[in-house]
Design an enzyme around this catalytic site. Structure first.
Site, short mmCIF file in Angstrom:
data_model
loop_
_atom_site.label_atom_id
_atom_site.label_comp_id
_atom_site.label_asym_id
_atom_site.label_seq_id
_atom_site.Cartn_x
_atom_site.Cartn_y
_atom_site.Cartn_z
N SER A 124 0.85 -1.19 0.00
CA SER A 124 0.00 0.00 0.00
C SER A 124 0.89 1.25 0.00
O SER A 124 1.67 1.45 -0.92
CB SER A 124 -0.95 -0.05 1.19
OG SER A 124 -1.99 0.89 1.03
N ASP A 140 -9.76 -3.59 -5.46
CA ASP A 140 -9.15 -2.77 -4.42
C ASP A 140 -9.65 -1.33 -4.56
O ASP A 140 -9.45 -0.68 -5.58
CB ASP A 140 -7.63 -2.83 -4.55
CG ASP A 140 -6.90 -2.15 -3.40
OD1 ASP A 140 -7.56 -1.46 -2.59
OD2 ASP A 140 -5.67 -2.31 -3.31
N HIS A 192 -8.11 -4.95 -1.13
CA HIS A 192 -6.82 -4.42 -0.70
C HIS A 192 -5.99 -5.46 0.04
O HIS A 192 -4.76 -5.43 -0.03
CB HIS A 192 -7.05 -3.21 0.19
CG HIS A 192 -5.85 -2.34 0.38
ND1 HIS A 192 -5.21 -1.72 -0.67
CD2 HIS A 192 -5.15 -1.99 1.50
CE1 HIS A 192 -4.18 -1.02 -0.20
NE2 HIS A 192 -4.13 -1.16 1.10
#
Length: 707
Positions: free
Chosen positions: A548, A634, A672
């Site tokens: 991320s 995501d 995610h």
């Protein structure tokens, strides 16, 4: 290794212009996941990755088998009492998801000894994730809340991975769905005291939680009532329920400013009461303690204080000091109980807990919860009852898999409730320690390291450096069964606690954000160099991983110092940061301006971000091997970012792609966090580790076994 050519995306010219600067981006068209050509490209990338890594299947299978062997697959969590029930979760061998269960509470009895393999008399299954997931490629349980009578549950479920939930009310005894009128909900669900209403959140088009709604169970969603709306696009809105279950605590906040309201759940149709009107830079949160509130705030200190005020007069002018952070400490929050408070904080770069006993109408002095040295961290566990005289504590480290204690607050006596069993793991065979690295500007950066006992700093070892460094989120030393597959192959594993994270307090975060963001990247590079200079890692055998915002870190550091790394895994990476932050219609963007700056309004911010955003700063030099992993659904980091990045890397860098490939692996139905089932997640980790270990030349176990 199969010889196959990588996919080459077509170029479709697209440009953006800000502050007189025009940037041409030929791969922006890859953003549209509804476009069949985009889907075909992602599938081609997956096929290419599988072809280039087909020789790693035996190693990936071996790592998966090791993860499985180091996991007690049939297990049960520590039971936690809430009113008339003990609640716990079960995992069963061969099952992807846990079962959420309960058994009746026997007044005066101690917590039941629950058999991991067999149900107890009277045991009820509230949610069986495996049954829920049947016929689905993805399943996530976003929340589970029991109503005041104990007869119904409200749950949030997601079958796509996009973190948009269906809200359901179910009958516990029959499992019947009583209400499923609400779809597209955000995080959080709460019951009114009379059990007639449930509260939930909604997100706007930019996936910002901005509304709290009240739903009458059994009615149409068209009749739901808007309780509170947050109109400032920089702020998000959420809620918690007080431990006494009386108050809905509504929190609007950005990364620097907070605002709290309280709604009496005994009068659920009433209006929320404001605690303290927002002031730019005043960050505060609230805990309810009977007829008082406790406020964790930064009004006086960057690393926060705790104050209290009467519930009837909650404004800042009535806040009374209760506890201040000491040197090197950061107060994170406080949990209130009838006879004591538990303060969650950081001290010495590690999670810590302080206890404050109540003395009549006053509060005593804070006292620490003692923890053995090293990298052991203590945190508050699950203790939902306000009248509890004990506090659940969790202790973890690289070598402590998870110890759960029950602390008798009056006597300071602690009872070990459960020690997580890790088959085949002997902590004496490993060593954990903390290093301090001097950064380029002289700051000392902590690094947590773990290795197999016997590994020496002789300059020959493979190494694996993990980093994040954003949003004041700390990455602490914690146990991982999967990581044993690295350590048992001689890999020295380390976490760089770089600026931008929260390891050393709010100031540490402030030094790694906005126009100081480069500190995050240079800290990581300095930590990587230190591992090599100190002899812990060979110069050509260092791997790096970040996910991320940590994926942004990976993209930035390979641009800054590509020669330091042999291989990099960038998970769901935020590598096209400037493009995203320039578009406030995208999820999370406006709220991110306090983290990265607003490049739309500021030319200085625009130029600064453009100088480090990974996609726009790739160099025509040799790079490490790179694996980018992402998911189509995501919402936090769109799949287009790594997809574009991989294309530009391949066309720019001078590396020998036969030796150092640049690969992309995309989950078509996931979010995610990747795939949702535990075995699926283990397979993904095994694949990623196999790729990294192969590049490091570390496929052989220290005992001589070769996968």
């Amino acid at each position: 290794m199969s010889h196959v050519e990588p996919p080459v995306a077509q170029r479709i010219q697209h440009s953006r212009t800000f502050h007189g600067d025009t940037v041409v981006d030929d791969y922006e068209w890859l953003r549209d996941k509804e476009n069949p050509e985009v889907v075909a490209h992602l599938e081609a990338e997956n096929a290419y990755t599988m072809a280039r890594t087909s020789h790693l299947s035996p190693l990936a299978d071996q790592v998966f088998a090791e993860i499985k062997a180091h996991t007690q697959e049939t297990d049960v969590s520590v039971p936690v009492r809430l009113h008339d029930w003990w609640y716990f979760t079960r995992t069963q061998e061969g099952a992807q998801y846990p079962l959420h269960c309960r058994v009746p509470y026997d007044a005066g009895a101690v917590a039941p000894q629950i058999d991991a393999g067999a149900p107890l008399v009277g045991e009820q299954v509230l949610i069986d994730g495996n049954r829920e997931a049947q016929g689905q490629e993805f399943f996530e349980l976003g929340a589970l809340e029991v109503d005041p009578t104990g007869a119904r549950i409200a749950v949030l479920v997601d079958f796509a991975g996009d973190e948009r939930y269906a809200l359901q009310v179910r009958d516990v005894a029959t499992g019947d769905v009583l209400d499923e009128a609400v779809g597209g909900a955000g995080y959080g669900v709460a019951w009114s005291c009379d059990g007639q209403w449930v509260f939930y959140t909604r997100v706007d088009d930019a996936w910002r939680q901005f509304q709290v709604w009240r739903h009458h169970v059994g009615s149409s969603a068209d009749q739901d009532v808007l309780v509170l709306q947050e109109d400032d696009e920089v702020f998000g809105l959420g809620f918690d329920v007080s431990r006494d279950e009386r108050w809905l605590i509504l929190h609007a906040g950005s990364s620097t400013t907070g605002e709290v309201r309280l709604l009496d759940l005994q009068q659920p149709t009433g209006d929320p009461v404001l605690v303290q009107q927002r002031q730019a830079g005043l960050d505060y949160s609230v805990e309810v303690d009977g007829d008082r509130i406790l406020i964790t705030h930064n009004a006086s200190r960057v690393d926060f204080d705790i104050s209290w005020a009467p519930m009837a007069t909650p404004r800042q002018e009535h806040w009374q000091p209760l506890m201040s952070a000491g040197e090197g400490e950061r107060i994170l929050g406080v949990d209130a109980f009838e006879s004591f408070l538990a303060v969650t904080m950081r001290s010495g770069g590690l999670p810590a807990v302080r206890i404050i006993a109540k003395d009549g109408d006053g509060y005593g002095s804070p006292r620490p919860v003692p923890v053995e040295g090293g990298l052991r961290a203590v945190r508050v566990g699950s203790t939902p009852m306000y009248d509890s005289r004990t506090l659940q504590l969790l202790v973890t480290s690289f070598l402590v898999a998870g110890d759960t204690y029950d602390l008798d607050v009056a006597s300071d006596g602690a009872v070990l409730l459960k020690r997580r069993h890790v088959p085949g793991f002997d902590p004496q065979q490993y060593v954990e320690e903390r290093l301090w690295v001097t950064a380029t500007d002289g700051r000392s950066v902590p690094v947590s390291m773990v290795r197999a006992r016997g590994i020496q700093p002789d300059g020959t070892n493979p190494g694996y450096l993990y980093g994040y460094g954003s949003y004041e989120i700390p990455i602490d030393a914690s146990f991982s069964a999967a990581r044993l597959s690295l350590l048992d192959r001689g890999v020295v594993f380390a976490i760089a606690h770089i600026r931008g994270g929260g390891e050393l307090g709010r100031g540490w975060y402030d030094e790694g954000k906005l126009l100081a963001k480069r500190n995050t990247f240079t800290d990581f590079v300095d930590c990587a160099r230190a591992l090599i200079d100190l002899g812990w890692v060979a110069p050509d055998r260092l791997a790096a991983e970040g996910r991320s915002a940590g994926g942004l870190l990976m993209g930035a550091v390979v641009n800054l110092a590509p020669e330091l790394f042999r291989v990099v895994h960038a998970g769901v990476p935020f590598v096209d940061a400037l493009t995203t932050i320039l578009d406030p219609t995208l999820p999370l963007t406006a709220g991110e301006w306090e983290e990265w700056g607003n490049p739309i309004e500021s030319r200085e911010v625009y130029d600064y971000m453009k100088s480090y955003t990974p996609y726009e700063n790739i160099q025509a030099v040799d790079y490490p091997a790179i694996l980018a992993t992402t998911s189509v659904n995501d919402t936090r980091v769109f799949f287009v970012e790594p997809t574009k990045w991989v294309q530009r890397l391949r066309e720019t860098v001078t590396s020998d792609h036969s030796d150092r490939p640049i690969l992309q692996k995309t989950e078509i139905v996931a979010g995610h966090g990747g795939r949702s089932g535990r075995y699926d997640a283990w397979h993904d980790t095994a694949f990623e580790y196999a790729f990294m270990l192969d590049q490091l030349g570390a496929t052989q176990l220290l005992n001589g076994t070769v996968a």
